[in-house]
Design a protein around this motif. Structure first.
Motif, PDB file in Angstrom:
ATOM      1  N   GLU A  60      10.097  -1.512   9.102  1.00 31.85           N
ATOM      2  CA  GLU A  60       8.870  -2.275   8.845  1.00 31.85           C
ATOM      3  C   GLU A  60       8.996  -3.715   9.318  1.00 31.85           C
ATOM      4  OE1 GLU A  60       7.024  -1.664   5.150  1.00 31.85           O
ATOM      5  OE2 GLU A  60       6.609   0.370   5.851  1.00 31.85           O
ATOM      6  N   ARG A 113      -2.032  -3.150   2.718  1.00 29.64           N
ATOM      7  CA  ARG A 113      -0.653  -3.009   2.216  1.00 29.64           C
ATOM      8  C   ARG A 113      -0.210  -4.308   1.557  1.00 29.64           C
ATOM      9  NH1 ARG A 113       1.282  -0.554   7.514  1.00 29.64           N
ATOM     10  NH2 ARG A 113       0.861   1.666   7.247  1.00 29.64           N
ATOM     11  N   ALA A 118      -1.551  -4.162  -1.835  1.00 24.95           N
ATOM     12  CA  ALA A 118      -1.036  -3.093  -2.688  1.00 24.95           C
ATOM     13  C   ALA A 118       0.443  -3.282  -3.005  1.00 24.95           C
ATOM     14  CB  ALA A 118      -1.249  -1.742  -2.007  1.00 24.95           C
ATOM     15  N   ARG A 119       1.183  -3.884  -2.084  1.00 30.45           N
ATOM     16  CA  ARG A 119       2.622  -4.026  -2.314  1.00 30.45           C
ATOM     17  C   ARG A 119       2.911  -5.296  -3.090  1.00 30.45           C
ATOM     18  NH1 ARG A 119       5.182  -2.426   3.543  1.00 30.45           N
ATOM     19  NH2 ARG A 119       4.501  -0.252   3.531  1.00 30.45           N
ATOM     20  N   THR A 157       7.613  -8.049  -1.522  1.00 29.31           N
ATOM     21  CA  THR A 157       8.233  -7.634  -0.273  1.00 29.31           C
ATOM     22  C   THR A 157       7.622  -8.494   0.818  1.00 29.31           C
ATOM     23  OG1 THR A 157       8.397  -5.877   1.367  1.00 29.31           O
ATOM     24  CG2 THR A 157       6.479  -5.816  -0.063  1.00 29.31           C
ATOM     25  N   LYS A 197      -2.593 -10.094  -7.997  1.00 26.33           N
ATOM     26  CA  LYS A 197      -1.956 -11.131  -7.186  1.00 26.33           C
ATOM     27  C   LYS A 197      -2.668 -12.454  -7.427  1.00 26.33           C
ATOM     28  CE  LYS A 197       0.775  -8.254  -5.086  1.00 26.33           C
ATOM     29  NZ  LYS A 197       0.632  -7.911  -3.689  1.00 26.33           N
ATOM     30  N   LYS A 224       7.338  -7.143   3.919  1.00 26.96           N
ATOM     31  CA  LYS A 224       7.051  -6.182   4.975  1.00 26.96           C
ATOM     32  C   LYS A 224       5.629  -5.627   4.860  1.00 26.96           C
ATOM     33  CE  LYS A 224      11.333  -5.904   6.693  1.00 26.96           C
ATOM     34  NZ  LYS A 224      11.890  -7.178   6.198  1.00 26.96           N
ATOM     35  N   ALA A 258       1.742 -10.066  -0.168  1.00 29.89           N
ATOM     36  CA  ALA A 258       2.749  -9.027  -0.349  1.00 29.89           C
ATOM     37  C   ALA A 258       3.968  -9.564  -1.076  1.00 29.89           C
ATOM     38  CB  ALA A 258       3.149  -8.453   1.006  1.00 29.89           C
TER      39      ALA A 258
END
Lengths: 600, 439
Positions: free
Chosen positions: A60, A157, A160-161, A164, A442, A166, A544
């Motif tokens: 990634e 992403r 949602a993540r 991280t 977030k 990546k 993220a």
């Protein structure tokens, strides 16, 4: 407005909505790298791509790496399209022996297709060889759409993540989007379109003898092919009898399927989907229209699924759908009312409204529906000429683009556009309750707001800046205009709006195939695509990395009607307030002038 | 500090009006970019208006121009005024605090005999005598003696603490009160550097930092300002194209209408008002950042309850579940809480009394029983006093002829009933003492 028309529009919206869920789920699975129905055929192909490109799809990337990969890919794509066009005269598949387009036109076209804009400064059948169309443009139709989708997935992403840096692998997303989503759907649609009579061949153009010949006046030319002028410097005209018609041919169906599906919009023929060989029947019209919004609508479902809050996906869908329906209704009402300057003895109810520039085969409802959908979705294909709409009818497509292409928007591009707007909405709503705003857990902080504002800022900077320069330049800006006054301003404004918004539809009435417009519209397309993607990716990368804050009673819920309403208002405030001054001098002014009896 | 100061106080308004002109200094205004734009516009128009008046041949529409210019100046001044008003109340409160400091007297020890001076005259290394009932005049270190000190004004801890020379319990804070005995204190902070002084500065807004959300909001406002600046700047070319060029007065007033002046003008006032409101409730926020952090709190974990409850928590109502006698419940609750540490037993006072009086509701003598615990200074109350508690319970049970075993079984059963119930009643009853929520 007719009941029939309203029913057609409702059926259209219903079919779109029904298709959102299955396609949304499918897209989620594809981008997660899960097995799907088509894996057994396309899996080996996909792995072959990775092997040839020496890409590890599991590795990634950070947002910077993702952005750099995307930029590199786009740069190479752009150069390739430019080279193919410039060399088309000695490349194969050029039965019409078309010469290379000019440098600025080639630059414009290359940028246009690389950025998923598909603004066409050229006329398809008179400028480009089959090879240029297929290898240059059709390929870009696929990959530029896949790039947009990959970017939207990367952004989702990012939401949602957590903790991280990546965002996924760009190459894997690009390959998966093209292979599993765009390619099978286009194939299916192309076959369906051929069944309706869309051409798909490599033949030279046909000539048909007209049963009803007519006479036009053309410039008189001397034996060397130069235009003859009289003493006053005016071109000398002569009569010419037209008794034949050239019927253009080519591999159209395959390109039309993807131009609609990938919100590209660059027609195979110059008049785009108003051409009978590009859009022959009501069914083909419905299919093509459906494809415009299919993936953007499905993306709202994918959003909900990937962030594990389907309610949020539907809330976003609701906000977008509301804006779309308002647009359709406005355009439909304005066009059906027709032109007040028609003679009094014309019964507009019988005529059906303002039919100038519309294809009578397709009718009023399908024309305004297409115009609204194509401008909402950054598609840009047309089946009627927006230039001929009533001022308010023409205002709708223009506003759709000016709002930032977030009413479903381009494939992927609309999704990341609305996500930036959501970040702003959540921020403003959160401050109203006096807490640090959170979006799906977030926290939205200064950095995110800074990037979101950059994203918002670039859009008017490009549109207003280029338009202002053009209207002040009588030499190169105003000479291209067919109309003066408020309508002329609309034409220039629309051109840069379409470019920056990566829409690609044209208001027409403006000869954009000039050095100035080819270059500046090309630049505005680059600005509107890449300068907006970079801050967007920065937000995704930053989100993220954040921790997830558990939702409490004080959290602003993003799956409610209230959220949709706020989102709509933020989109309107940011978009409408910025452009209201200029719009009031173009379509709005024109509207009042029309009712006062003045036309351009 | 207790008394809220009205914002319509003539002093505050007067000072705010003066301040709003002082704040016109461009360097100050630059901190608020939105209003800075308005100020620049106003200044520009003023120059332009004067030029139109004095320059021969310049055609100006003086009444219109004057009106627009005045409105713009008024907008800027009003923003400054709002901020000055918000600061004003804080300042007035700070003045009160400061006054109370000057009114505090200290017994300065010079050559061994105490001499009464004002607290503000104390300098570093002065030694003062503080006796029972006196306020400690400044931050310092105990060099002789032992005293119990009420530090509730600073820490919120209601129980007095022991301060004595040597060791880690020798630091005292100005503004706290000696309850018993006497101490000699060496002053360790010059005037202006003490804890109270820092509090004053904070209330005044002198040390106000911008909070993260404020910074983010400012970015948003600046961004919107630039967007609208762009919209207005490009409007002129379009207007020229449309044969309707506009004057600067029209363009600048349009700009001011579009940019977010309202929120830009009131942003700092909002921040100050937030802290000010806390001060009215006797809560001192160390910074705006802290206020904001408080707004983001999801779960509050307290290591000691005394800090926020004054150490005398009480149950106000018993809500028995169906099938349970109220007496029974009171007994069970009492027994349960008596096993906790003595300091917490204070809270059971009501239950004990109401348990005996069989009366759910307010009790007049609720404070009677635990006094022995409550007045215990902290140091005499180590955490491991379970033996005391046990013996206390044994005393209690013996006096009622209940065996300890029976009590424990009762307690277990009581826990079972509560565990079985998932209703509000159980939670309301148990939340004051329970360590882990049952539900």
């Amino acid at each position: 407005m007719t009941t029939n028309g309203i029913i057609q529009i409702l059926i259209y919206l219903a079919v779109l909505t029904v298709l959102a869920k299955p396609l949304g789920i499918y897209m989620t699975r594809v981008y997660a790298g899960e097995r799907t129905l088509l894996s057994f055929i396309l899996g080996p192909v996909e792995r072959l791509f990775y092997k040839v490109g020496r890409v590890d799809p599991e590795k990634e990337m950070t947002w910077r790496q993702y952005g750099v990969a995307m930029l590199m890919f786009s740069l190479v794509s752009g150069i390739a399209v430019y080279a193919i066009q410039r060399l088309q005269f000695f490349l194969p598949l050029n039965p019409q022996q078309l010469a290379a387009p000019s440098e600025h036109s080639s630059f414009n076209t290359a940028v246009s297709f690389m950025t998923n804009t598909n603004w066409q400064g050229y006329g398809g059948e008179t400028t480009l060889s089959y090879l240029s169309q297929m290898l240059g443009l059709t390929v870009q139709n696929f990959v530029s759409a896949a790039v947009g989708m990959a970017l939207a997935i990367a952004f989702i992403r990012g939401i949602a993540r957590f903790q991280t840096d990546k965002l996924g692998n760009f190459w894997a997303d690009l390959v998966r989007g093209t292979l599993y989503i765009l390619l099978p759907l286009s194939f299916l649609i192309a076959v369906l379109l051929v069944s309706q009579g869309v051409v798909q061949n490599f033949k030279a153009y046909d000539t048909a003898n007209l049963t009803d010949t007519f006479v036009v006046q053309v410039d008189k030319k001397d034996d060397d092919g130069n235009v003859v002028t009289d003493e006053a410097g005016e071109n000398v005209k002569e009569d010419k009898t037209i008794d034949t018609q050239t019927i253009a041919q080519g591999p159209a169906a395959s390109q039309i399927a993807i131009k609609q599906l990938g919100t590209n919009g660059g027609g195979f023929f110059n008049v785009n989907s108003a051409h009978p060989l590009e859009n022959p029947t009501p069914l083909s019209n419905f299919l093509e229209m459906l494809l415009i919004l299919l993936i953007p609508v499905a993306f709202t479902y994918t959003l909900g699924r990937m962030v594990r809050s389907q309610g949020h996906g539907w809330a976003v869908y609701g906000a977008m759908m509301f804006l779309l329906v308002v647009g359709i209704a406005t355009a439909y009402i304005a066009e059906s009312r027709g032109n007040p300057l028609y003679p009094a003895n014309v019964d507009q109810a019988v005529v059906g409204g303002n039919y100038e520039g519309k294809e009578v085969r397709l009718g009023m409802a399908n024309s305004v529906l297409w115009a609204t959908a194509t401008s909402a979705a950054s598609n840009g294909s047309v089946n009627s000429m927006h230039d001929s709409y009533t001022p308010i009818g023409g205002l709708v497509p223009m506003t759709n683009i000016l709002l930032g292409e977030v009413i479903f928007g381009g494939v992927g591009a609309g999704m990341y556009g609305i996500l930036v707007m959501i970040v702003l909405t959540v921020f403003i709503a959160g401050l109203m309750v006096g807490r640090t705003p959170e979006y799906l857990g977030k926290k939205i902080e200064a950095y995110d707001v800074k990037m979101a504002m950059l994203y918002v800022l670039i859009f008017p900077l490009s549109i207003l800046g280029f338009t202002a320069v053009s209207v002040l330049a009588p030499d190169f800006g105003l000479t291209s205009l067919n109309n003066q006054g408020a309508h002329g301003l609309s034409e220039i404004l629309y051109a840069f709006t379409s470019g920056t918004g990566n829409n690609g539809s044209a208001f027409a009435g403006l000869n954009a195939n000039t050095y100035w417009y080819n270059t500046t519209i090309g630049l505005s397309m680059l600005i509107g695509r890449f300068l907006m993607i970079i801050p967007m990716l920065a937000i995704a990368g930053n989100l993220a990395q954040k921790k997830v804050v558990p939702a409490t009673l004080g959290t602003f819920p993003v799956n409610t009607v209230l959220f949709s309403v706020l989102l709509v208002s933020i989109v309107l405030i940011v978009g409408a307030l910025t452009f209201f001054p200029v719009l009031s001098l173009s379509p709005i002014l024109e509207h009042f002038q029309m009712y006062a009896g003045q036309t351009f | 500090m207790k008394k809220a100061i009205s914002i319509w106080d003539a002093n505050i308004i007067g000072r705010a009006v003066a301040d709003s002109f002082k704040k016109l200094n461009p360097l100050t205004m630059l901190k608020n970019p939105v209003m800075f734009v308005v100020e620049v516009g106003a200044a520009f128009l003023t120059v332009r208006m004067v030029m139109n008046l004095v320059m021969p041949g310049a055609a100006g529409n003086f009444p219109f121009e004057l009106q627009i210019t005045l409105w713009l100046w008024f907008t800027v001044l009003f923003a400054n005024f709002a901020e000055a008003m918000a600061e004003g109340r804080g300042k007035a409160q700070a003045d009160t605090l400061r006054r109370s400091r000057t009114e505090t007297h200290a017994k300065l020890l010079r050559n061994g005999s105490p001499e009464v001076v004002s607290a503000t005259e104390l300098r570093l290394d002065d030694v003062v005598l503080v006796e029972a009932g006196d306020f400690i005049p400044g931050d310092g270190e105990v060099i002789e003696g032992v005293a119990s000190v009420d530090e509730s004004a600073i820490t919120g801890e209601s129980a007095p603490v022991i301060r004595e020379a040597g060791g880690d319990r020798s630091a005292v804070t100005g503004g706290t009160r000696v309850l018993s005995d006497w101490i000699k204190v060496r002053i360790t902070a010059n005037p202006g550097e003490t804890f109270i002084d820092r509090m004053i500065a904070l209330v005044e807004g002198a040390a106000r930092q911008r909070t993260p959300n404020e910074i983010a909001l400012n970015i948003l406002l600046v961004g919107l300002t630039i967007v609208f600046l762009l919209a207005v700047v490009t409007l002129q070319p379009f207007a020229i194209y449309s044969n309707a060029p506009q004057t600067l007065f029209v363009l600048i007033s349009l700009l001011v209408c579009l940019i977010p002046t309202t929120i830009g003008a009131l942003l700092s006032a909002i921040g100050i008002a937030g802290m000010d409101r806390l001060v009215q409730h006797n809560v001192l926020a160390m910074s705006g950042r802290a206020v904001e952090a408080a707004g983001d709190v999801n779960t509050l974990l307290l290591d000691k309850t005394g800090t926020i409850t004054l150490g005398n928590r009480q149950a106000t109502e018993f809500i028995p579940l169906t099938g349970i006698d109220e007496h029974h419940l009171a007994d069970a609750a009492q027994l349960s809480s008596s096993r906790t540490r003595p300091r917490k037993a204070a809270r059971s006072s009501f239950w004990r009394s109401s348990g005996t009086a069989c009366e759910a509701g307010r009790s007049t003598n609720s404070r009677r029983m635990p006094r022995s615990y409550r007045s215990l200074p902290k140091r005499e109350c180590p955490a491991s006093t379970s033996t005391d508690a046990r013996s206390g319970r044994e005393r209690w049970t013996r006096s009622r002829n209940i065996s300890v075993k029976a009590v424990l079984s009762l307690r277990r059963n009581c826990g079972k009933w509560l565990r079985r119930s998932r209703g509000q009643a159980a939670r309301r009853l148990w939340s004051p003492t329970i360590k882990r929520p049952l539900a």
